[in-house]
Structures are given as structure tokens and as C-alpha cells.
Design a protein around this motif. Structure first.
Motif, mmCIF file in Angstrom:
data_model
loop_
_atom_site.group_PDB
_atom_site.id
_atom_site.type_symbol
_atom_site.label_atom_id
_atom_site.label_comp_id
_atom_site.label_asym_id
_atom_site.label_seq_id
_atom_site.Cartn_x
_atom_site.Cartn_y
_atom_site.Cartn_z
ATOM 1 N N GLY A 104 31.938 -36.801 65.299
ATOM 2 C CA GLY A 104 31.922 -36.772 66.763
ATOM 3 C C GLY A 104 30.964 -37.789 67.344
ATOM 4 N N VAL A 105 30.617 -37.580 68.612
ATOM 5 C CA VAL A 105 29.787 -38.518 69.372
ATOM 6 C C VAL A 105 28.416 -37.903 69.615
ATOM 7 N N LEU A 106 27.374 -38.709 69.482
ATOM 8 C CA LEU A 106 26.018 -38.237 69.746
ATOM 9 C C LEU A 106 25.802 -38.067 71.249
ATOM 10 N N PRO A 107 24.925 -37.162 71.654
ATOM 11 C CA PRO A 107 24.675 -36.971 73.081
ATOM 12 C C PRO A 107 24.003 -38.188 73.707
ATOM 13 N N PRO A 112 24.181 -41.455 77.012
ATOM 14 C CA PRO A 112 25.077 -42.418 77.656
ATOM 15 C C PRO A 112 25.632 -43.501 76.746
ATOM 16 N N LEU A 113 25.109 -43.632 75.514
ATOM 17 C CA LEU A 113 25.584 -44.698 74.631
ATOM 18 C C LEU A 113 26.928 -44.362 73.989
ATOM 19 N N ASN A 114 27.298 -43.074 73.987
ATOM 20 C CA ASN A 114 28.550 -42.633 73.354
ATOM 21 C C ASN A 114 28.667 -43.157 71.924
ATOM 22 N N LEU A 115 27.590 -42.988 71.172
ATOM 23 C CA LEU A 115 27.509 -43.511 69.810
ATOM 24 C C LEU A 115 28.194 -42.569 68.834
ATOM 25 N N GLN A 116 29.160 -43.099 68.100
ATOM 26 C CA GLN A 116 29.867 -42.305 67.102
ATOM 27 C C GLN A 116 28.969 -42.039 65.895
ATOM 28 N N ARG A 117 29.035 -40.822 65.382
ATOM 29 C CA ARG A 117 28.349 -40.520 64.132
ATOM 30 C C ARG A 117 28.984 -41.320 62.989
ATOM 31 N N LYS A 118 28.150 -41.843 62.099
ATOM 32 C CA LYS A 118 28.632 -42.695 61.016
ATOM 33 C C LYS A 118 28.495 -42.061 59.634
ATOM 34 N N ALA A 119 27.640 -41.059 59.509
ATOM 35 C CA ALA A 119 27.353 -40.506 58.181
ATOM 36 C C ALA A 119 28.610 -40.025 57.450
ATOM 37 N N PRO A 120 29.528 -39.298 58.101
ATOM 38 C CA PRO A 120 30.710 -38.831 57.360
ATOM 39 C C PRO A 120 31.549 -39.967 56.783
ATOM 40 N N SER A 121 31.778 -41.025 57.567
ATOM 41 C CA SER A 121 32.606 -42.126 57.070
ATOM 42 C C SER A 121 31.880 -42.924 55.999
ATOM 43 N N ALA A 175 22.896 -39.216 58.061
ATOM 44 C CA ALA A 175 23.189 -37.806 58.306
ATOM 45 C C ALA A 175 22.011 -37.103 58.970
ATOM 46 N N VAL A 176 20.824 -37.262 58.400
ATOM 47 C CA VAL A 176 19.646 -36.588 58.950
ATOM 48 C C VAL A 176 19.274 -37.176 60.309
ATOM 49 N N SER A 177 19.326 -38.495 60.419
ATOM 50 C CA SER A 177 18.951 -39.146 61.678
ATOM 51 C C SER A 177 19.903 -38.774 62.806
ATOM 52 N N GLU A 178 21.164 -38.634 62.485
ATOM 53 C CA GLU A 178 22.139 -38.230 63.504
ATOM 54 C C GLU A 178 21.969 -36.759 63.882
ATOM 55 N N GLU A 179 21.619 -35.932 62.918
ATOM 56 C CA GLU A 179 21.297 -34.545 63.249
ATOM 57 C C GLU A 179 20.088 -34.491 64.170
ATOM 58 N N ASN A 180 19.082 -35.299 63.867
ATOM 59 C CA ASN A 180 17.894 -35.352 64.714
ATOM 60 C C ASN A 180 18.245 -35.804 66.125
ATOM 61 N N ALA A 181 19.058 -36.859 66.230
ATOM 62 C CA ALA A 181 19.407 -37.413 67.538
ATOM 63 C C ALA A 181 20.166 -36.418 68.405
ATOM 64 N N SER A 182 20.814 -35.451 67.767
ATOM 65 C CA SER A 182 21.575 -34.453 68.518
ATOM 66 C C SER A 182 20.791 -33.157 68.717
ATOM 67 N N GLY A 183 19.497 -33.179 68.415
ATOM 68 C CA GLY A 183 18.662 -32.000 68.611
ATOM 69 C C GLY A 183 18.741 -30.992 67.498
ATOM 70 N N GLY A 184 19.195 -31.409 66.310
ATOM 71 C CA GLY A 184 19.316 -30.503 65.173
ATOM 72 C C GLY A 184 17.990 -30.219 64.503
ATOM 73 N N LYS A 185 18.004 -29.275 63.567
ATOM 74 C CA LYS A 185 16.793 -28.859 62.856
ATOM 75 C C LYS A 185 16.499 -29.833 61.724
ATOM 76 N N ILE A 186 15.296 -30.393 61.736
ATOM 77 C CA ILE A 186 14.902 -31.384 60.732
ATOM 78 C C ILE A 186 13.426 -31.172 60.372
ATOM 79 N N VAL A 187 12.932 -32.022 59.485
ATOM 80 C CA VAL A 187 11.513 -32.029 59.126
ATOM 81 C C VAL A 187 10.928 -33.377 59.515
ATOM 82 N N THR A 188 9.823 -33.383 60.216
ATOM 83 C CA THR A 188 9.148 -34.647 60.502
ATOM 84 C C THR A 188 8.642 -35.232 59.185
#
Length: 400
Positions: free
Chosen positions: A178-181, A183-192, A216-229
Motif C-alpha cells: 500500500g501507500v505510506l501516510p 502527501p508524498l503518496n509513497l508506495q511501500r517497497k519492502a514486499p516487492s 520493511a522496518v523503516s516503512e512500518e516506522n513511517a506509518s506509525g508502527g511498533k518498532i525499536v529505536t
């Protein structure tokens, strides 16, 4: 020097300094005035205000203080740190309960001018890698053993939780399309990237998988997902990508992975103690650069190299990111942040290989590079330290 738990904070993205730190400050403020608080004003200064909307700073604060008035002052930078916040609380009669200024200093940590907001004990007697290396060579111990000695055996339970969250973030991210939240409408790349990598021959497959895991982790972070600093949200994809890849491809035990995480935490801790891990203070060299150093040290330890070789790998990981600016487009933790995580993960594995060919002897120490990074960061114009006004951010606005 504090616990490495301060380097590895578990929370939600997209930014440790702009999301996790402000949210924690709001929670602390609320806890002091919960029964009396009727109205709150929160003023954001400097870099925190300049990129706060893209980093979801207001959202993080409003999750805790839903009726707070957010005041943005990007043109005002407080002298102690670029990420300043002022909380003012009032009771029902309009009487001021508290006027509190606090700073989000990177990695989700908070500080007040003149004192630390969190009174955490120092647990490490040695704060420079040169001294810790000398100790390891004298005693025959490795860095992770020094971590255990200072932190106590309970650190392994915490690092197990850290590792589980890292793995979850990788696995969510490689399946999340899908698309990250924003205005850039950036498509997630990790799956491909993950699917394509599986179709290549071993060498390219290896690099492609590392890219996929970091994305994968960076895109999860960019969408407000749970990560580790590690050490920040904006650089949270580097260390998990390297460790997850080596765990999957080489079959390292969890015990050895946790020891590698301990060593990585020690590296990040030394930088935080003697310089900074805040992009607003020293640029992206303090985030992705430090993450690369941490991942380089973790990787080479997994392959059984000496403390001197580990120090060399960490030194290269940071040295070759010196001067890297922090110039997020639209203030989002997306461009160039996500791609930088993928590239730094691959570079960390290269540092591991390069240092493993050596005997660990080299001219420039890790501590020297940390000091140079600190000075370089302070010399960077503020436009290139997380303001979204200079560098790539400015060029993107002009091209649009």
C-alpha cells in the motif's frame, strides 16, 4: 553512561525525537496535574516545530492531552537544544499550574536544561570505546560481557523483547503493501523487494533481502508502527535488517543474536554519551550513521571476530557517514530516510567483511570519529539539521 535500554526504546514511529519524546513529555506533564488540569498549551520550538506536522508531533501529544492547544514556533530555537517544548497547564479558574520547558534530545529521551528530566543511574564506568577495548583485551572478555557486567543478567530479558519487536516489524513490513501516510503518496517497497530478491542468485539475493528487511522496518516506522529505536526511529531499520538477515541465512542462535544486540547498544550508547544521536542536533550522521556503526559491530561479532576488529567495523560504519545531512522532504520520515536505512544496512555488512580481513589495527579510533561527528554536526547549518528547509527538502519543493 546510562543503560542501553535508553538506546533500544520500544514504541511507535515515525520519530523518536518528534513523536516518542513529545508523547512521553505529555504523559509526564499529565501525571503531575491529572486531577486539576483543565487547559493545556504546548509550544513547539525550532526543529520540533519545523518538521513536527510531518513527524506527527501534534498527533502524539494530542493522544495524551486531547484538548491541548498546539502552538508552532519554528522560527524560535531555544539555546539548549533544537527540539524544545513548553508545557503550560491551567486549572478551571485559569490559574497556571506549571510552566515546564523540556527537550526531546533523540532516541525518545528527554532532558531539561541543567539536569536530566529522567533521573536514571549511570551503569557504565567506562564511556569511551578505547578504554572498553583495553579492558576487554586485558581481561579476555568481549563487549557483550562488559554490558552484562554493568547491566546485570536481567538485561537479556529486555533484549529478548527488543529482538522480538524487531522481528515482528520486519515480518509485518515485508507483507504490508500500500501507500505510506502523508502527501508524498509513497508506495511501500519492502514486499516487492523481498519477492524479487528471492528470484536472484545467492549474492544478489543476499543484498536484496537485506534491502527488503530494512525497508520493511523503516516503512512500518513511517506509518506509525511498533518498532525499536536503534538508536532512533528514523534509523530503526538498519540493525534489525542486518541481524534478521544473518539469523535467517546463517542460523545463528538467539543467544548469539542477543549478544550482538548488546554490543550494538554499547556502540550507540557511547555516541549518545559523547556526541549526539539527534538528527536535529548533528544531522543524519547521528542517526543512520550511528545505526550503521551499531550494525557493523553486531555483524562482525556474530562471525567471531576480536574486540579490535569489532571496534574497527564500528569506526568505519560511522566514519563513512560523516557529514550526512538530515533533510526530510515535507518533514516526513520517508525521503531520504527509508532508502538510507536500506543502504546503511548493506554498508554495515561491507564494514563487517572489510574489518574481518584486517587484524583490527588502524589509525583513526572510533572515539576520534565520534568527536569529529559531534563537531561536524554542530558546524552544519541549521537548514541541514531536520528543518525540512534545506537540501533535498528544498529541492523537492522547488521541483514541484
Amino acid at each position: 553512561m546510562k543503560s542501553i535500554k535508553e538506546i533500544f526504546r520500544i514504541g511507535y514511529g515515525p520519530s523518536s525525537s518528534h513523536t516518542m519524546g513529545p508523547r512521553k513529555a505529555a504523559e509526564m506533564f499529565l501525571s503531575r496535574h491529572r486531577d486539576q488540569l483543565a487547559r493545556t498549551e504546548v509550544t513547539l520550538y525550532g526543529s520540533l516545530a519545523a518538521t513536527g506536522k510531518g513527524h506527527m508531533t501534534d498527533w502524539a501529544i494530542l493522544q495524551v492531552l486531547p484538548d491541548a492547544q498546539i502552538i508552532w514556533k519554528p522560527e524560535v530555537t531555544l539555546p539548549f537544544h533544537p527540539n524544545g517544548m513548553r508545557f503550560r497547564g491551567f486549572d478551571v479558574s485559569g490559574k497556571e499550574l506549571e510552566d515546564w520547558t523540556v527537550y526531546s534530545v533523540g532516541g525518545g529521551a528527554l532532558a531539561e536544561e541543567g539536569k536530566e528530566a529522567e533521573q536514571l543511574p549511570d551503569v557504565y564506568g567506562l564511556t569511551h570505546l578505547t578504554d572498553i577495548l583495553a579492558y576487554c583485551e586485558r581481561t579476555g572478555k568481549n563487549y557483550w560481557e562488559y554490558v552484562e557486567q554493568c547491566e546485570g543478567p536481567e538485561i537479556w530479558d529486555y533484549l529478548h523483547e527488543v529482538w522480538c519487536v524487531m522481528c515482528d516489524a520486519v515480518e509485518r513490513g515485508i507483507d504490508h503493501e500500500g501507500v505510506l501516510p502523508g502527501p508524498l503518496n509513497l508506495q511501500r517497497k519492502a514486499p516487492s523487494y523481498h519477492v524479487k530478491a528471492e528470484g536472484f542468485m545467492p549474492t544478489l539475493r543476499s543484498k536484496g533481502l537485506v534491502f527488503a528487511y530494512a525497508l520493511a522496518v523503516s516503512e512500518e516506522n513511517a506509518s506509525g508502527g511498533k518498532i525499536v529505536t536503534a538508536p532512533t526511529c528514523g534509523s530503526s531499520g538498519v540493525l534489525p535488517a542486518v541481524l534478521y538477515h544473518l539469523w535467517k541465512s546463517k542460523g545463528f542462535s538467539e543467544a548469539r543474536i542477543l549478544r550482538a544486540i548488546a554490543t550494538a547498544g554499547l556502540i550507540g550508547n557511547i555516541v549518545k554519551e559523547n556526541a549526539s544521536i539527534s538528527g536535529a542536533e548533528v544531522g543524519c550522521q547521528g542517526e543512520v550513521g550511528v545505526a550503521c556503526a551499531m550494525a557493523s559491530a553486531a555483524a562482525i561479532q556474530l562471525f567471531g571476530c576480536s574486540p579490535a576488529q569489532i571496534e574497527y567495523a564500528a569506526e568505519m560504519g560511522l566514519e563513512h557517514h560523516l557529514g550526512m545531512t538530515c533533510d526530510p522532504v515535507c518533514g516526513l520520515v520517508q525521503i531520504p530516510c527509508i532508502e538510507r536505512n536500506a543502504y546503511a544496512a548493506a554498508r554495515a555488512l561491507d564494514c563487517n567483511v572489510y574489518a574481518s580481513f584486517s587484524d583490527g589495527v588502524h589509525r583513526v579510533s572510533f572515539d576520534t570519529v565520534v568527536e569529529v561527528m559531534r563537531k561536524t554536526g554542530h558546524d552544519l547549518p541549521s537548514l541541514y539539521r531536520e528543518t525540512a528547509k534545506g537540501g533535498l527538502a528544498r529541492d523537492f519543493r522547488r521541483l514541484q
